[in-house]
Design a protein around this motif. Structure first.
Motif, PDB file in Angstrom:
ATOM      1  N   ALA A   1       0.847  -1.192   0.000  1.00 21.03           N
ATOM      2  CA  ALA A   1       0.000   0.000   0.000  1.00 21.03           C
ATOM      3  C   ALA A   1       0.883   1.242   0.000  1.00 21.03           C
ATOM      4  O   ALA A   1       1.905   1.286   0.688  1.00 21.03           O
ATOM      5  CB  ALA A   1      -0.904   0.017   1.220  1.00 21.03           C
ATOM      6  N   LEU A   2       0.476   2.227  -0.768  1.00 26.22           N
ATOM      7  CA  LEU A   2       1.133   3.527  -0.783  1.00 26.22           C
ATOM      8  C   LEU A   2       0.153   4.508  -0.142  1.00 26.22           C
ATOM      9  O   LEU A   2      -0.944   4.725  -0.664  1.00 26.22           O
ATOM     10  CB  LEU A   2       1.428   3.928  -2.234  1.00 26.22           C
ATOM     11  N   VAL A   3       0.519   5.053   1.021  1.00 29.97           N
ATOM     12  CA  VAL A   3      -0.407   5.916   1.756  1.00 29.97           C
ATOM     13  C   VAL A   3       0.216   7.290   1.968  1.00 29.97           C
ATOM     14  O   VAL A   3       1.433   7.465   1.867  1.00 29.97           O
ATOM     15  CB  VAL A   3      -0.805   5.296   3.115  1.00 29.97           C
ATOM     16  N   GLY A   4      -0.635   8.244   2.296  1.00 33.25           N
ATOM     17  CA  GLY A   4      -0.177   9.613   2.516  1.00 33.25           C
ATOM     18  C   GLY A   4      -1.313  10.574   2.243  1.00 33.25           C
ATOM     19  O   GLY A   4      -2.366  10.201   1.719  1.00 33.25           O
ATOM     20  N   ARG A   5      -1.089  11.820   2.568  1.00 36.73           N
ATOM     21  CA  ARG A   5      -2.137  12.826   2.384  1.00 36.73           C
ATOM     22  C   ARG A   5      -2.372  13.124   0.917  1.00 36.73           C
ATOM     23  O   ARG A   5      -1.512  12.851   0.069  1.00 36.73           O
ATOM     24  CB  ARG A   5      -1.749  14.116   3.108  1.00 36.73           C
ATOM     25  N   ASN A   6      -3.542  13.707   0.631  1.00 30.96           N
ATOM     26  CA  ASN A   6      -3.803  14.178  -0.724  1.00 30.96           C
ATOM     27  C   ASN A   6      -2.742  15.210  -1.109  1.00 30.96           C
ATOM     28  O   ASN A   6      -2.427  16.117  -0.334  1.00 30.96           O
ATOM     29  CB  ASN A   6      -5.193  14.827  -0.815  1.00 30.96           C
ATOM     30  N   GLY A   7      -2.171  15.038  -2.297  1.00 34.60           N
ATOM     31  CA  GLY A   7      -1.146  15.965  -2.757  1.00 34.60           C
ATOM     32  C   GLY A   7       0.260  15.584  -2.345  1.00 34.60           C
ATOM     33  O   GLY A   7       1.222  16.276  -2.685  1.00 34.60           O
ATOM     34  N   ALA A   8       0.413  14.471  -1.613  1.00 35.54           N
ATOM     35  CA  ALA A   8       1.751  14.071  -1.146  1.00 35.54           C
ATOM     36  C   ALA A   8       2.614  13.518  -2.270  1.00 35.54           C
ATOM     37  O   ALA A   8       3.834  13.490  -2.168  1.00 35.54           O
ATOM     38  CB  ALA A   8       1.632  13.034  -0.027  1.00 35.54           C
ATOM     39  N   GLY A   9       1.975  13.046  -3.362  1.00 32.22           N
ATOM     40  CA  GLY A   9       2.737  12.523  -4.493  1.00 32.22           C
ATOM     41  C   GLY A   9       2.521  11.044  -4.768  1.00 32.22           C
ATOM     42  O   GLY A   9       3.275  10.436  -5.529  1.00 32.22           O
ATOM     43  N   LYS A  10       1.478  10.454  -4.173  1.00 27.73           N
ATOM     44  CA  LYS A  10       1.232   9.014  -4.340  1.00 27.73           C
ATOM     45  C   LYS A  10       0.909   8.680  -5.801  1.00 27.73           C
ATOM     46  O   LYS A  10       1.534   7.793  -6.397  1.00 27.73           O
ATOM     47  CB  LYS A  10       0.064   8.573  -3.447  1.00 27.73           C
ATOM     48  N   SER A  11      -0.067   9.363  -6.364  1.00 31.68           N
ATOM     49  CA  SER A  11      -0.458   9.086  -7.753  1.00 31.68           C
ATOM     50  C   SER A  11       0.673   9.419  -8.718  1.00 31.68           C
ATOM     51  O   SER A  11       0.868   8.729  -9.733  1.00 31.68           O
ATOM     52  CB  SER A  11      -1.720   9.882  -8.119  1.00 31.68           C
ATOM     53  N   THR A  12       1.448  10.461  -8.401  1.00 27.49           N
ATOM     54  CA  THR A  12       2.606  10.819  -9.230  1.00 27.49           C
ATOM     55  C   THR A  12       3.611   9.674  -9.265  1.00 27.49           C
ATOM     56  O   THR A  12       4.120   9.303 -10.330  1.00 27.49           O
ATOM     57  CB  THR A  12       3.283  12.091  -8.679  1.00 27.49           C
ATOM     58  N   LEU A  13       3.889   9.091  -8.104  1.00 21.71           N
ATOM     59  CA  LEU A  13       4.834   7.974  -8.032  1.00 21.71           C
ATOM     60  C   LEU A  13       4.326   6.766  -8.823  1.00 21.71           C
ATOM     61  O   LEU A  13       5.090   6.116  -9.539  1.00 21.71           O
ATOM     62  CB  LEU A  13       5.079   7.593  -6.569  1.00 21.71           C
ATOM     63  N   LEU A  14       3.021   6.479  -8.714  1.00 16.43           N
ATOM     64  CA  LEU A  14       2.456   5.362  -9.477  1.00 16.43           C
ATOM     65  C   LEU A  14       2.607   5.588 -10.977  1.00 16.43           C
ATOM     66  O   LEU A  14       2.964   4.673 -11.728  1.00 16.43           O
ATOM     67  CB  LEU A  14       0.970   5.170  -9.141  1.00 16.43           C
ATOM     68  N   LYS A  15       2.334   6.812 -11.429  1.00 12.73           N
ATOM     69  CA  LYS A  15       2.437   7.121 -12.864  1.00 12.73           C
ATOM     70  C   LYS A  15       3.880   6.997 -13.357  1.00 12.73           C
ATOM     71  O   LYS A  15       4.123   6.548 -14.477  1.00 12.73           O
ATOM     72  CB  LYS A  15       1.900   8.528 -13.135  1.00 12.73           C
ATOM     73  N   ILE A  16       4.813   7.401 -12.529  1.00  9.68           N
ATOM     74  CA  ILE A  16       6.235   7.285 -12.901  1.00  9.68           C
ATOM     75  C   ILE A  16       6.611   5.812 -13.033  1.00  9.68           C
ATOM     76  O   ILE A  16       7.250   5.404 -14.011  1.00  9.68           O
ATOM     77  CB  ILE A  16       7.122   7.998 -11.863  1.00  9.68           C
ATOM     78  N   ILE A  17       6.203   4.996 -12.060  1.00  9.48           N
ATOM     79  CA  ILE A  17       6.521   3.560 -12.091  1.00  9.48           C
ATOM     80  C   ILE A  17       5.888   2.898 -13.310  1.00  9.48           C
ATOM     81  O   ILE A  17       6.497   2.040 -13.962  1.00  9.48           O
ATOM     82  CB  ILE A  17       6.042   2.872 -10.791  1.00  9.48           C
ATOM     83  N   ALA A  18       4.660   3.319 -13.639  1.00 12.37           N
ATOM     84  CA  ALA A  18       3.943   2.721 -14.767  1.00 12.37           C
ATOM     85  C   ALA A  18       4.415   3.250 -16.118  1.00 12.37           C
ATOM     86  O   ALA A  18       3.941   2.795 -17.160  1.00 12.37           O
ATOM     87  CB  ALA A  18       2.443   2.967 -14.611  1.00 12.37           C
ATOM     88  N   GLY A  19       5.345   4.217 -16.105  1.00  9.78           N
ATOM     89  CA  GLY A  19       5.859   4.767 -17.354  1.00  9.78           C
ATOM     90  C   GLY A  19       4.974   5.827 -17.967  1.00  9.78           C
ATOM     91  O   GLY A  19       5.146   6.207 -19.126  1.00  9.78           O
ATOM     92  N   GLU A  20       4.003   6.333 -17.173  1.00  8.17           N
ATOM     93  CA  GLU A  20       3.067   7.348 -17.673  1.00  8.17           C
ATOM     94  C   GLU A  20       3.611   8.764 -17.468  1.00  8.17           C
ATOM     95  O   GLU A  20       3.043   9.712 -17.991  1.00  8.17           O
ATOM     96  CB  GLU A  20       1.719   7.216 -16.949  1.00  8.17           C
ATOM     97  N   MET A  21       4.672   8.905 -16.685  1.00  3.04           N
ATOM     98  CA  MET A  21       5.199  10.240 -16.370  1.00  3.04           C
ATOM     99  C   MET A  21       6.719  10.149 -16.240  1.00  3.04           C
ATOM    100  O   MET A  21       7.259   9.139 -15.777  1.00  3.04           O
ATOM    101  CB  MET A  21       4.568  10.752 -15.061  1.00  3.04           C
ATOM    102  N   SER A  22       7.399  11.211 -16.638  1.00  2.78           N
ATOM    103  CA  SER A  22       8.861  11.250 -16.544  1.00  2.78           C
ATOM    104  C   SER A  22       9.290  11.622 -15.126  1.00  2.78           C
ATOM    105  O   SER A  22       8.484  12.074 -14.312  1.00  2.78           O
ATOM    106  CB  SER A  22       9.420  12.280 -17.527  1.00  2.78           C
TER     107      SER A  22
END
Length: 643
Positions: free
Chosen positions: A33-54
């Motif tokens: 599980a990746l947890v943290g407050r809204n805006g902490a960067g969780k979705s950003t990290l997922l997108k980077i891992i998935a190759g959706e973001m640099s």
């Protein structure tokens, strides 16, 4: 085996640092599980891992051949195909392999093939290899797997021919999740997968993920779900990521212990730092002590002083109060039917609400929970039946769709226009308690995120000081920290609460009663969510023991018709008997399949084309029958769970 390794990852947007020096490792079969407050960067990290973001720097290592599947928030399928045809696009390789097998079978059926022993042996060998590969890759099982997953996501056989374009947004999201699950990637990445899922579907998803053959990385704000699924937690906070072993509850316990240790260490360091600073300040100007002071100053400058464990993250801080108390009888629904445009979605609803009740309304999606709340607060009229309101009842209504917020207004105006007698400073103070400060209050409602809109709606709800709160999915869009603040505020609230939620942890903390809504009524359980689940299980066990007709009639005489109706018990007995029959048939057919497969391995039979073809035809027929029985068994099990 490691399926993902993230080393020293950095990511910034313009001048804002989002992630700094992130390290993360996931092994095969890990549930993270990746947890943290809204805006902490969780979705950003997922997108980077998935190759959706640099990303700016660092490295992401995924072993060659590892298949990664990613589903972002609010994702949905946009296709011109039907539900079934879209799911089948996943299995084009199985269909191609199946076509090759049929082609080889046709060649083997050609009498001319016997005349060429070499060709015959080559085709037979090719057929044997491809059939084994087809079986091992799930070729005989993929259609049954598809039906099982679609059933779990609440799509039933009569809907398979529906065009995807005719589905709602929530249905498209569920279908996208079903499709991703069927692809079975080695690393499954899910960003808020529990959105748009009712409790039954959530329970199914939990069971499915518990047995998932690969690794899972999840962002979710559903604590109950995380407790059931994950065994590692990575917390994203202040641009860093920290690893904890265990489920979400274990993470909270360890985090609390870590906080206490860090706070003691921090306080001790601050004392040492203050002593050094005081010494430098008092002795730097003296000629006799200046060298000592300079030495202490160097220590101050070189020491890597620990940051405060409290950090600079702020939490919302609010509570709900009432202007005046209601009477003891708050609400009474008698034989109420609710729906839209005269079309009922739920009928014969009987419900009584008393002062200081905390009632959770549960049931599958589409059964009319939100519709019932809107009917209670008079946003829509009931189709039939009567609703009686108690003395001095004042409703405060929280709409999950935030339809009552005005998109063009600023956050400040949204409150001030409804309470014009308040001065601006007081309005800003209220908004500050909900984490809106400075220029945040001038943002337009339409530009806010889901979590920000939720906080505005909660601010308005607090200002009402109503004695009866009607809440429709109040935890949607809130991060875990905000959920806890809301829960504590509602626990301390002196009024009455009627709410709809799919958050089982939230229900457990708030509810003293659970009302299960169905299309033909409502049934009351006097307890929290865990009690409701336990009681339902007890009822199922009682029904299973009372399979005989006489016992069923005796039970029916004891139970009121509102609790267990006779038709439901009759159907339940039918299902139980049929399940027993199916289990016997499946055991028999499994033995028959094993017997045929043993014969196919016999070298003497392998050289006899006619006998081989006959056995293969027999095996295919058995497996087709097995698949049919399995599908029926899964569907009946799901139906039995609903009783």
């Amino acid at each position: 085996m490691i399926v993902l390794q993230v080393n020293q990852l950095h990511k910034s947007f313009v001048v804002d640092e989002i992630l700094s020096g992130v390290k993360l490792e996931i092994n095969h079969r890990d549930r993270v599980a990746l947890v943290g407050r809204n805006g902490a960067g969780k979705s950003t990290l997922l997108k980077i891992i998935a190759g959706e973001m640099s990303y700016d720097s660092g490295e992401i290592i995924i072993p060659k051949g590892t298949k990664v599947g990613y589903m972002e928030q609010h994702a949905g399928i946009d296709s011109v195909l039907t539900i079934w045809d879209e799911m089948m696009t996943i299995f084009d390789h199985h269909r191609a392999a199946e076509k090759e097998l049929r082609s080889l079978e046709q060649q083997m059926a050609n009498p001319d093939i016997y005349e060429n022993a070499e060709s015959y042996a080559r085709i037979m060998s090719d057929y044997d290899l491809k059939q084994v590969a087809f079986k091992d890759s799930g070729g005989y099982q993929y259609e049954a797997d598809t039906r099982s997953v679609l059933h779990g996501m609440q799509f039933f056989p009569e809907e398979y021919s529906k065009p995807i374009q005719s589905l709602s947004g929530g249905q498209k999201t569920r279908l996208a999740l079903a499709k991703l699950l069927l692809t079975k990637p080695d690393l499954l990445i899910l960003d808020e997968p529990t959105n748009h899922l009712d409790i039954d579907t959530l329970s199914w998803l939990e069971r499915y993920l518990q047995g998932y053959p690969g690794a899972i990385l999840i962002v979710s704000h559903d604590r109950y779900f995380l407790d059931q699924v994950v065994n590692f937690v990575y917390e994203v906070s202040r641009h860093k990521v920290k690893r904890f072993v265990g489920n979400y509850s274990a993470y909270l316990d360890e985090k609390a212990k870590t906080y206490e240790r860090d706070l003691k260490t921090f306080d001790k360091q601050q004392e040492e730092k203050a002593k050094l600073e005081d010494f430098v300040q008092r002795n730097l100007a003296r000629a006799s002590t200046t060298k000592m002071a300079q030495s202490r100053r160097k220590v101050l400058e070189k020491t890597d002083w620990m940051d405060s464990p409290d950090g600079d993250e702020k939490s919302a801080n609010f509570g709900f109060s009432i202007d005046r108390q209601s009477g003891n009888d708050v609400l009474k629904l008698q034989d109420v039917t609710v729906g839209y445009s005269g079309k009922p979605v739920s009928q014969d609803v009987n419900l009584r609400v008393f002062r200081e009740d905390r009632i959770a309304l549960v049931g599958p999606n589409g059964v009319g929970k939100s519709t019932l709340l809107k009917t209670v607060v008079k946003d829509i009229p009931p189709i039939d039946g009567s609703i009686h309101y108690g003395t001095n009842v004042q409703f405060g209504y929280y709409d999950q769709e935030q339809a009552k917020l005005t998109g063009s207004r600023s956050v400040l105006k949204e409150l001030w226009d409804e309470w014009p007698l308040m001065n601006e400073k007081d309005v800003r103070n209220v908004l500050g308690r909900f984490l809106f400060s400075g220029d945040d209050v001038t943002k337009s409602i339409s530009s806010l995120s889901g979590g920000e809109k939720a906080r505005v709606a909660l601010a308005k709800l607090m200002m009402l000081k109503a004695n009866t709160l009607i809440l429709d999915e109040p935890t949607n869009h809130l991060d875990l920290d905000s959920k806890e603040v809301l829960e504590n505020a509602l626990i301390d609230y002196p009024g009455t609460i009627l709410f709809v939620s799919h958050d089982r942890y939230f229900i457990n903390r708030i509810a003293t009663k659970v009302i299960e809504l169905s299309s033909d009524g409502a049934f009351e359980y006097l307890g929290d969510y865990d009690y409701y689940v336990e009681k339902k299980k007890e009822l199922e066990e009682i029904r299973a023991e009372q399979a005989g007709p006489k016992a069923a009639e005796a039970a029916a005489a004891k139970q009121s018709t509102s609790t267990i109706d006779k038709e439901a018990k009759k159907r339940e007995r039918q299902i139980t008997r049929r399940l027993e029959e199916l289990e016997t048939q499946l055991q028999t057919i499994e033995e028959q399949i094993n017997a045929v497969e043993e014969k196919l391995c016999d070298p003497a039979i392998f050289q006899d084309h006619t006998q081989l073809l006959a056995l293969q035809t027999e095996l295919d027929a058995y497996k087709e029958q097995q698949e049919t029985f399995m599908i029926e068994w899964v569907e009946l099990e799901e139906e039995l769970e609903a009783f």
